[in-house]
Motif scaffolding. Structure first.
Motif, PDB file in Angstrom:
ATOM      1  N   ILE A  22       9.531  -5.561   1.794  1.00  0.00           N
ATOM      2  CA  ILE A  22       8.393  -6.477   1.912  1.00  0.00           C
ATOM      3  C   ILE A  22       7.780  -6.761   0.544  1.00  0.00           C
ATOM      4  N   TYR A  23       7.438  -8.026   0.298  1.00  0.00           N
ATOM      5  CA  TYR A  23       6.724  -8.423  -0.919  1.00  0.00           C
ATOM      6  C   TYR A  23       5.315  -8.826  -0.522  1.00  0.00           C
ATOM      7  N   THR A  24       4.327  -8.242  -1.204  1.00  0.00           N
ATOM      8  CA  THR A  24       2.936  -8.632  -0.952  1.00  0.00           C
ATOM      9  C   THR A  24       2.307  -9.136  -2.253  1.00  0.00           C
ATOM     10  N   THR A  25       1.787  -8.233  -3.066  1.00  0.00           N
ATOM     11  CA  THR A  25       1.151  -8.649  -4.326  1.00  0.00           C
ATOM     12  C   THR A  25       2.124  -8.684  -5.498  1.00  0.00           C
ATOM     13  N   GLY A  26       3.265  -8.021  -5.359  1.00  0.00           N
ATOM     14  CA  GLY A  26       4.206  -7.925  -6.473  1.00  0.00           C
ATOM     15  C   GLY A  26       4.000  -6.687  -7.319  1.00  0.00           C
ATOM     16  N   ALA A  27       3.067  -5.820  -6.928  1.00  0.00           N
ATOM     17  CA  ALA A  27       2.773  -4.628  -7.727  1.00  0.00           C
ATOM     18  C   ALA A  27       3.995  -3.716  -7.839  1.00  0.00           C
ATOM     19  N   THR A  28       4.655  -3.467  -6.736  1.00  0.00           N
ATOM     20  CA  THR A  28       5.839  -2.599  -6.759  1.00  0.00           C
ATOM     21  C   THR A  28       6.955  -3.224  -7.586  1.00  0.00           C
ATOM     22  N   ALA A  29       7.201  -4.511  -7.362  1.00  0.00           N
ATOM     23  CA  ALA A  29       8.262  -5.204  -8.090  1.00  0.00           C
ATOM     24  C   ALA A  29       7.998  -5.196  -9.590  1.00  0.00           C
ATOM     25  N   ASP A  30       6.755  -5.440  -9.990  1.00  0.00           N
ATOM     26  CA  ASP A  30       6.422  -5.444 -11.415  1.00  0.00           C
ATOM     27  C   ASP A  30       6.593  -4.063 -12.029  1.00  0.00           C
ATOM     28  N   LYS A  51      -0.460  -0.149   1.513  1.00  0.00           N
ATOM     29  CA  LYS A  51      -1.135  -0.992   2.499  1.00  0.00           C
ATOM     30  C   LYS A  51      -2.616  -0.641   2.635  1.00  0.00           C
ATOM     31  N   LYS A  52      -3.016   0.549   2.149  1.00  0.00           N
ATOM     32  CA  LYS A  52      -4.417   0.963   2.271  1.00  0.00           C
ATOM     33  C   LYS A  52      -5.252   0.540   1.069  1.00  0.00           C
ATOM     34  N   LEU A  53      -4.624  -0.080   0.065  1.00  0.00           N
ATOM     35  CA  LEU A  53      -5.309  -0.352  -1.193  1.00  0.00           C
ATOM     36  C   LEU A  53      -5.560  -1.844  -1.413  1.00  0.00           C
ATOM     37  N   SER A  54      -6.555  -2.140  -2.256  1.00  0.00           N
ATOM     38  CA  SER A  54      -6.819  -3.516  -2.638  1.00  0.00           C
ATOM     39  C   SER A  54      -5.763  -3.976  -3.632  1.00  0.00           C
ATOM     40  N   ARG A  55      -5.801  -5.252  -3.962  1.00  0.00           N
ATOM     41  CA  ARG A  55      -4.819  -5.818  -4.894  1.00  0.00           C
ATOM     42  C   ARG A  55      -4.810  -5.069  -6.225  1.00  0.00           C
ATOM     43  N   GLU A  56      -5.985  -4.909  -6.837  1.00  0.00           N
ATOM     44  CA  GLU A  56      -6.037  -4.251  -8.141  1.00  0.00           C
ATOM     45  C   GLU A  56      -5.675  -2.777  -8.036  1.00  0.00           C
ATOM     46  N   GLU A  57      -6.096  -2.144  -6.947  1.00  0.00           N
ATOM     47  CA  GLU A  57      -5.769  -0.726  -6.754  1.00  0.00           C
ATOM     48  C   GLU A  57      -4.266  -0.521  -6.626  1.00  0.00           C
ATOM     49  N   ARG A  58      -3.564  -1.506  -6.051  1.00  0.00           N
ATOM     50  CA  ARG A  58      -2.107  -1.395  -5.912  1.00  0.00           C
ATOM     51  C   ARG A  58      -1.430  -1.332  -7.278  1.00  0.00           C
ATOM     52  N   PHE A  59      -1.851  -2.182  -8.199  1.00  0.00           N
ATOM     53  CA  PHE A  59      -1.247  -2.198  -9.527  1.00  0.00           C
ATOM     54  C   PHE A  59      -1.538  -0.891 -10.276  1.00  0.00           C
ATOM     55  N   ILE A  60      -2.763  -0.397 -10.161  1.00  0.00           N
ATOM     56  CA  ILE A  60      -3.121   0.866 -10.810  1.00  0.00           C
ATOM     57  C   ILE A  60      -2.345   2.026 -10.198  1.00  0.00           C
ATOM     58  N   ASN A  61      -2.221   2.012  -8.890  1.00  0.00           N
ATOM     59  CA  ASN A  61      -1.544   3.080  -8.151  1.00  0.00           C
ATOM     60  C   ASN A  61      -0.088   3.244  -8.575  1.00  0.00           C
ATOM     61  N   LEU A  62       0.551   2.136  -8.930  1.00  0.00           N
ATOM     62  CA  LEU A  62       1.993   2.163  -9.224  1.00  0.00           C
ATOM     63  C   LEU A  62       2.322   2.192 -10.711  1.00  0.00           C
ATOM     64  N   ARG A  63       1.297   2.219 -11.549  1.00  0.00           N
ATOM     65  CA  ARG A  63       1.510   2.067 -12.988  1.00  0.00           C
ATOM     66  C   ARG A  63       2.497   3.090 -13.550  1.00  0.00           C
ATOM     67  N   SER A  64       2.440   4.332 -13.067  1.00  0.00           N
ATOM     68  CA  SER A  64       3.327   5.367 -13.607  1.00  0.00           C
ATOM     69  C   SER A  64       4.224   5.964 -12.522  1.00  0.00           C
ATOM     70  N   ALA A  65       4.400   5.235 -11.430  1.00  0.00           N
ATOM     71  CA  ALA A  65       5.135   5.791 -10.290  1.00  0.00           C
ATOM     72  C   ALA A  65       6.641   5.819 -10.495  1.00  0.00           C
ATOM     73  N   PHE A  66       7.181   4.886 -11.278  1.00  0.00           N
ATOM     74  CA  PHE A  66       8.630   4.768 -11.441  1.00  0.00           C
ATOM     75  C   PHE A  66       9.075   5.172 -12.837  1.00  0.00           C
ATOM     76  N   GLN A  67      10.290   5.693 -12.921  1.00  0.00           N
ATOM     77  CA  GLN A  67      10.858   6.164 -14.190  1.00  0.00           C
ATOM     78  C   GLN A  67      12.324   5.765 -14.275  1.00  0.00           C
ATOM     79  N   PRO A  68      12.864   5.684 -15.509  1.00  0.00           N
ATOM     80  CA  PRO A  68      14.292   5.391 -15.645  1.00  0.00           C
ATOM     81  C   PRO A  68      15.124   6.523 -15.052  1.00  0.00           C
ATOM     82  N   LYS A  94       0.733 -12.934 -14.146  1.00  0.00           N
ATOM     83  CA  LYS A  94       2.080 -13.135 -14.666  1.00  0.00           C
ATOM     84  C   LYS A  94       2.952 -11.942 -14.261  1.00  0.00           C
ATOM     85  N   HIS A  95       4.022 -12.198 -13.558  1.00  0.00           N
ATOM     86  CA  HIS A  95       4.902 -11.136 -13.097  1.00  0.00           C
ATOM     87  C   HIS A  95       6.016 -10.862 -14.106  1.00  0.00           C
ATOM     88  N   SER A  96       6.567  -9.654 -14.012  1.00  0.00           N
ATOM     89  CA  SER A  96       7.608  -9.230 -14.944  1.00  0.00           C
ATOM     90  C   SER A  96       9.001  -9.684 -14.516  1.00  0.00           C
TER      91      SER A  96
END
Length: 231
Positions: free
Chosen positions: A202-210, A170-187, A67-69
């Motif tokens: 580019i849209y791939t898994t949606g990890a960045t967008a979410d 691009k070097k990470l698996s699907r699940e690793e992408r979501f974990i990698n970005l969990r705290s990457a962005f801030q208000p 489920k995407h945000s």
């Protein structure tokens, strides 16, 4: 205009796909590359906007699993050659000028629908300061600038920041992408508009967008839509 003709003589316009020189009749793309573009067509996934094979299918396999945000995605092209090569050139080989063409095409394709959504601001996916220094520009911001220019929707660059320099997705698996970005962005210093259009290349898994969407929603946005050049 004289200055425009002089600029074209110094820096001849090039095709945003193959990088070949354009003729006076060609704009943005050469005639050959125009035939090679693979547009994302209906039927589309109701969530991410990718093409689905069955018109009776509401969601693609990825969106059924997660489920995407964000509310809805608006991708323009399939991430296949020669466009995938052009995206790499824009991102890693200094072809920043391609961004204007792709932003304009996004606005042409989706501008009317975005108008009906009452979008209050366009927010590019930010890059970390270190990467910005290395590259010299944020390709998502350049695309967003062109979208803003064509649609008249304000560009907002102070609502979202990238606080951590993460591993290349691009070097990470699907699940690793979501974990990698969990705290990457801030208000950022400015609260986001109520309805946001998030822009990326580019849209791939949606990890960045979410990850971006969750920060924007937490900062006061009510709905976040997404547009990308490729998926």
């Amino acid at each position: 205009m004289v200055w425009k003709k002089s600029l074209d003589l110094l820096f001849p316009p090039r095709c945003a796909v193959c990088d070949g020189l354009l003729t006076s009749e060609e704009k943005g793309l050469c005639h050959n590359c125009k035939r090679l573009l693979s547009f994302v067509r209906e039927p589309r996934c109701y969530r991410c906007g990718k093409t689905v094979e069955d018109p009776e299918t509401e969601y693609c396999g990825d969106c059924r699993k997660r489920k995407h945000s964000f509310e809805k995605g608006f991708p323009l092209l399939h991430y296949v050659p020669p466009v995938s090569d052009a995206m790499a050139a824009m991102k890693y080989r200094g072809r920043a000028e391609y961004a204007s063409f792709y932003g304009e095409q996004l606005a042409i394709q989706f501008g009317r629908e975005w108008s009906s959504l009452r979008i209050g601001g366009i927010i590019p996916v930010p890059v970390h300061k270190k990467r910005l220094r290395e590259r010299g520009y944020n390709q998502a911001e350049l695309i967003a600038e062109a979208v803003s220019r064509e649609t008249g929707i304000p560009l907002e660059t102070e609502c979202l920041i990238r606080g951590e320099s993460t591993k290349a997705q691009k070097k990470l698996s699907r699940e690793e992408r979501f974990i990698n970005l969990r705290s990457a962005f801030q208000p950022g210093r400015k609260p986001p508009p109520r309805v946001v259009l998030l822009v990326d290349d580019i849209y791939t898994t949606g990890a960045t967008a979410d990850a971006c969407t969750e920060v924007l929603l937490g900062a006061g946005a009510e709905r976040v839509y997404l547009t990308t050049v490729c998926c």
